[in-house]
Motif scaffolding. Structure first.
Motif, mmCIF file in Angstrom:
data_model
loop_
_atom_site.group_PDB
_atom_site.id
_atom_site.type_symbol
_atom_site.label_atom_id
_atom_site.label_comp_id
_atom_site.label_asym_id
_atom_site.label_seq_id
_atom_site.Cartn_x
_atom_site.Cartn_y
_atom_site.Cartn_z
ATOM 1 N N CYS A 518 19.011 -2.924 15.995
ATOM 2 C CA CYS A 518 19.427 -4.217 16.945
ATOM 3 C C CYS A 518 19.688 -3.977 18.256
ATOM 4 C CB CYS A 518 21.474 -4.899 16.948
ATOM 5 S SG CYS A 518 21.272 -6.265 18.648
ATOM 6 N N ASN A 520 20.609 -4.513 20.970
ATOM 7 C CA ASN A 520 22.346 -4.809 21.759
ATOM 8 C C ASN A 520 23.636 -4.232 21.280
ATOM 9 O OD1 ASN A 520 20.810 -6.627 23.039
ATOM 10 N ND2 ASN A 520 21.076 -8.471 21.346
ATOM 11 N N CYS A 521 23.313 -3.740 19.890
ATOM 12 C CA CYS A 521 24.417 -3.288 19.017
ATOM 13 C C CYS A 521 24.545 -2.063 18.593
ATOM 14 C CB CYS A 521 25.363 -4.379 18.043
ATOM 15 S SG CYS A 521 25.241 -6.724 18.298
ATOM 16 N N CYS A 536 20.641 -9.544 13.593
ATOM 17 C CA CYS A 536 21.840 -8.649 13.789
ATOM 18 C C CYS A 536 22.990 -9.453 12.945
ATOM 19 C CB CYS A 536 22.466 -8.027 15.332
ATOM 20 S SG CYS A 536 23.605 -7.606 15.975
ATOM 21 N N CYS A 539 25.319 -10.604 16.370
ATOM 22 C CA CYS A 539 24.877 -11.501 17.573
ATOM 23 C C CYS A 539 23.968 -12.290 17.625
ATOM 24 C CB CYS A 539 25.242 -9.875 18.920
ATOM 25 S SG CYS A 539 22.628 -9.478 18.561
#
Ligand SMILES: Nc1ncnc2c1ncn2[C@@H]1O[C@H](COP(=O)(O)OP(=O)(O)OP(=O)(O)O)[C@@H](O)[C@H]1O
Ligand SMILES: [Zn+2]
Ligand SMILES: [Zn+2]
Length: 803
Positions: A518, A520-521, A536, A539
């Motif tokens: 991901c 963002n993560c 994901c 998120c």
């Protein structure tokens, strides 16, 4: 001149001070307001919701600074005296805002926008002032009473049960009503109507029938049926004043089907001993905590049922908690078939309106038993005689947001308040609980045998490494394949369990080993076959499955891992004749799906029930003779000190589904690490050897239950800022806590980045540290006053379920 001052906890959980604020109670509400009522109060530039937690006549606030309550939202308090005390305890015990503790006790409908209406009760006479407000209506609005300054009168009318107040939730549906007909209680009215309709035969017929039913209430349909008239005849008679239409409140019914009643079973000796101990504690009114340790199928539920029976005979109430009730419809059914209408349910599968209705049934004393998930521990009963936590080891009993409470601790608090016993039940108790039972803090009750003395199932361990060496690349070992074939031939049922905790299908490049992550993560994306997308789970980010590797441009990129759909397809290849029913997040999205699946399986319309965690618990079907665990190891290698304990618990629970009635059961556990003690000991299904082994390891590495742990987590969008503040936390703790305490960190959290925020943590390990709570409270005060403004987010958990 004397004033009435209310102490109000306001709904602003970002404010750095967590204490009640004083407000003046306007004169007309002096005799109306009570502790536990909700109010609207001015706070800064706006009006906010608040709870009245104290009433007094003096305040230190100068009179010219003292603001008045804007509006009162409840005539009858929504929070009891007990709950107000409990909130204070929760605030200190879990270090949360008092407002969070108060809110968690109420159904979400009472936290949402709503309007109050006043309803006139059937056949009640109103005093003149109130008649002006109602006019000819059955209902009036709260605002009308307020405007006429008649709130004290209203309160009196409520107390005398002449009117009731209802909260009509604006957004999420409201109190549900149906139209009924009430026949007048006054014979003269009927006679007068008869005179008026001397020539209408049907109307006279109906009026004669009504004479036999003075004052009674029927549905219009019922009247027409019984009296043999049409609806227009009924309407004509109503016009003449012999009866009236009324609105009657109905409770939404969360139960989808009827159940047949059951009777108490003749208990086994072991069950009898357990029940005796519990009822003795009830008789003596002692807040005693029992740990009911019973092997799978030993009849723990029957002990619960008979203990509750006794509670009801004493006119008291019982709370029965289950880990997640939407997963265990069988449990609700067993309670309803024993106690019928006395049972309310509360779980996440209900709509907001349904939850609110169940809550009101409890509050109004219409039910005496609640079966529910974690939050049902706050059921607004006022005379509790017993609290039960089934599968007490389950991590769902711990709430992961503020207030970070454990249902077991709340249960113990309430049992002390009501001086009643608690039962913690499990085949595989949490290590902490069993340790407490051994020390005598809890009273241990054991059921060592299955209720009908059936043998526990035989367990085989299939070594998947060996299978691979022999060229078997499929997800089924030879042993399992043969066992499934044998069951299909004999028409017996089986459960196949895919352990997916911490496990998912991901996309991997076979050339360079890249796993698609991901953006963002710091977590790999999960492959979803139906939509050909990567998602994901933290998120919600999603993208299409890449055709070439983003790192090395190779086209040898494909998904890896096993989902239930994949297993289902493989099963059909091997056994085209098998009827497979799948139970996982995808097949249980719609309401009532769990019930449908289990009913289909229970009725024998499927051979194989294939599923994830949600099929491990509570199932009790006579025809299951085989349980297959496809991948025992997946939960074993998580970075969590409880990984072995969780794996052992899961394997024991799922094995327990086999051979519960006449036919003997068999379990096949597939694994790549057959030598691991959690798997070896799951083979014998013997809890105590596992307990001893695990306790030894916990002691060696200073983990619970030998030590307590507290976890402080902190995040920021900028990695440097996050690290800097995490360092400050560690320094501050080291400077303020005694040197008996171990402070580990700061370290990066196990998921180092989530939703573009960098995450750090500090772990505190301690045995006794009287200063801990005050020190953490000061840390939080510092955070709320200053750090929040820098964009830091920090949480403190005194009983983290994963670290
Ligand atoms: N005293 C009894 N006499 C006859 N049958 C019983 C008795 N007690 C329980 N049973 C039956 O034995 C089966 C297992 O009981 P129950 O489901 O209560 O066990 P449990 O300990 O709650 O199981 P688990 O923890 O595995 O879910 C059920 O079908 C139940 O009806
Ligand atoms: Zn690559
Ligand atoms: Zn993400």
């Amino acid at each position: 001149m004397s004033f009435l001052i209310a102490e109000v906890i306001v709904d602003v959980s970002t404010y750095h001070v967590d204490r009640p604020f004083d407000y003046r109670v306007p004169g007309e509400w002096m005799n109306v307001i009570e502790l536990g009522c909700r109010v609207k109060v001015p706070f800064g530039p706006r009006n906010v919701l608040g709870f009245v937690v104290g009433l007094k006549e003096e305040t230190d606030v100068p009179l010219n600074k003292l603001k008045a309550i804007t509006q009162i939202l409840d005539m009858e308090p929504v929070l009891t005296e007990e709950m107000l005390q409990m909130a204070k305890w929760l605030k200190n015990d879990t270090i949360c805002y008092e407002i969070d503790a108060l809110q968690v006790m109420l159904p979400s409908a009472l936290r949402a926008k709503y309007e109050k209406t006043i309803k006139l009760q059937q056949g009640q006479q109103l005093p003149l002032e109130a008649q002006d407000i109602f006019g000819k209506r059955q209902r009036a609005s709260f605002k009308e009473f307020e405007r006429a300054s008649l709130l004290p009168l209203l309160k009196q009318l409520v107390a005398e049960n002449i009117v009731t107040i209802e909260n009509v939730v604006k957004q999420q549906g409201n109190v549900k009503e149906i139209r009924m007909v009430q026949i007048t209680a006054d014979q003269q009215l009927i006679e007068r109507a008869s005179e008026q309709s001397s020539r209408a035969v049907k109307q006279r017929l109906l009026l004669q029938w009504m004479c036999q039913h003075l004052g009674e209430v029927f549905s219009p349909h019922q009247i027409c049926d019984e009296a043999g008239v049409s609806i227009s005849v009924l309407e004509a008679v109503i016009d003449k004043g012999a009866a009236q239409f009324i609105q009657e409140e109905v409770f939404r019914d969360p139960f989808t089907k009827e159940v047949s009643r059951t009777q108490a079973l003749q208990l086994t000796d072991e069950q009898q001993v357990a029940l005796q101990a519990i009822t003795t504690a009830m008789d003596q009114q002692i807040a005693q905590t029992f740990l009911l340790h019973g092997v799978t199928g030993s009849g723990k539920t029957e002990v619960y049922l008979q203990a509750i029976q006794k509670v009801l005979e004493e006119g008291k109430e019982a709370i029965m908690l289950v880990p997640e009730i939407s997963l265990t419809p069988q449990m609700t059914e067993r309670f309803r078939s024993r106690f019928g209408e006395m049972v309310a349910v509360m779980h996440s599968g209900l709509s907001v309106g349904e939850k609110y209705d169940e809550w009101r049934k409890i509050q109004q004393g219409k039910v005496k038993v609640v079966v529910g998930a974690r939050s049902a521990i706050f059921a607004p009963f006022t005379n509790i005689g017993l609290i039960i936590l089934d599968e007490e080891h389950e991590s769902t009993y711990k709430q992961e947001d503020s207030p970070r409470y454990h249902a077991r601790d709340v249960a113990i608090w309430r049992s002390e308040y009501y001086k009643c016993p608690i039962i913690l039940g499990s085949a595989t108790p949490a290590l902490e609980s069993f340790a407490r039972a051994k020390k005598g803090v809890y009273t241990l009750l054991s059921l060592k045998h299955r209720a009908l003395h059936q043998a526990l199932p035989t367990v085989f361990i299939a070594d998947m490494r060996e299978e691979l060496r022999q060229g078997n690349r499929s997800m089924f070992s030879q042993t399992l394949i043969e066992a499934i074939r044998a069951r299909l031939e004999k028409n017996e049922q089986m459960v196949l369990f895919l352990n997916r905790r911490g496990y998912s299908s991901f996309v991997l490049c076979r050339d360079c080993g890249t796993v698609v992550q991901c953006p963002n993560c710091d977590i790999s994306l999960t492959y979803h076959r139906t939509t050909e997308k990567l998602k994901c789970h933290y998120c919600g980010y999603e993208e299409h499955v890449p055709q070439i590797c983003p790192q090395c441009q190779s086209d040898h990129i494909r998904y890896f891992g096993t989902g239930t759909q994949k297993v289902e397809e493989e099963l059909y290849k091997l056994f085209p004749e098998a009827r497979v029913i799948r139970m996982d997040v995808d097949t249980t999205k719609h309401k009532g799906a769990h019930e449908e699946i289990l009913e289909t399986f229970g009725a024998g319309r499927a051979d194989i029930l294939l599923g994830t965690q949600m099929i491990a618990k509570g199932l009790d079907f006579p025809n299951i003779t085989l349980v297959g665990v496809l991948s025992a190891d997946t939960s074993l290698h998580l970075p969590d000190y409880r990984a072995a304990e969780r794996t052992f618990q899961l394997l024991t629970q799922v094995s327990g589904r086999a051979g519960r009635h006449d036919k003997p059961g068999e379990v096949i556990i597939q694994t790549y690490t057959p030598e691991h003690y959690a798997i070896e000991l799951a083979k014998t299904q013997d809890y105590e050897p596992f307990y001893e082994r695990e306790m030894f390891l916990r002691r060696r590495s200073n983990y619970p239950p030998y030590y307590f742990v507290a976890l402080i987590q902190l995040s920021h969008e900028d990695v440097m800022t996050a690290a800097e503040y995490a360092g400050r936390v560690a320094d501050w703790l080291r400077g303020n806590l005694s040197n008996q305490v171990a402070i580990i960190g700061p370290t990066t959290a196990s998921i180092a980045r989530l939703q573009n925020r960098y995450r750090y943590q500090c772990l505190i390990k301690y045995k006794i540290e009287p200063n801990l709570i005050p020190v953490l409270q000061r840390l939080l005060a510092m955070y709320r006053a200053e750090w929040v403004k820098q964009g830091i987010l920090m949480t403190v958990d005194l009983d983290p379920s994963t670290i």
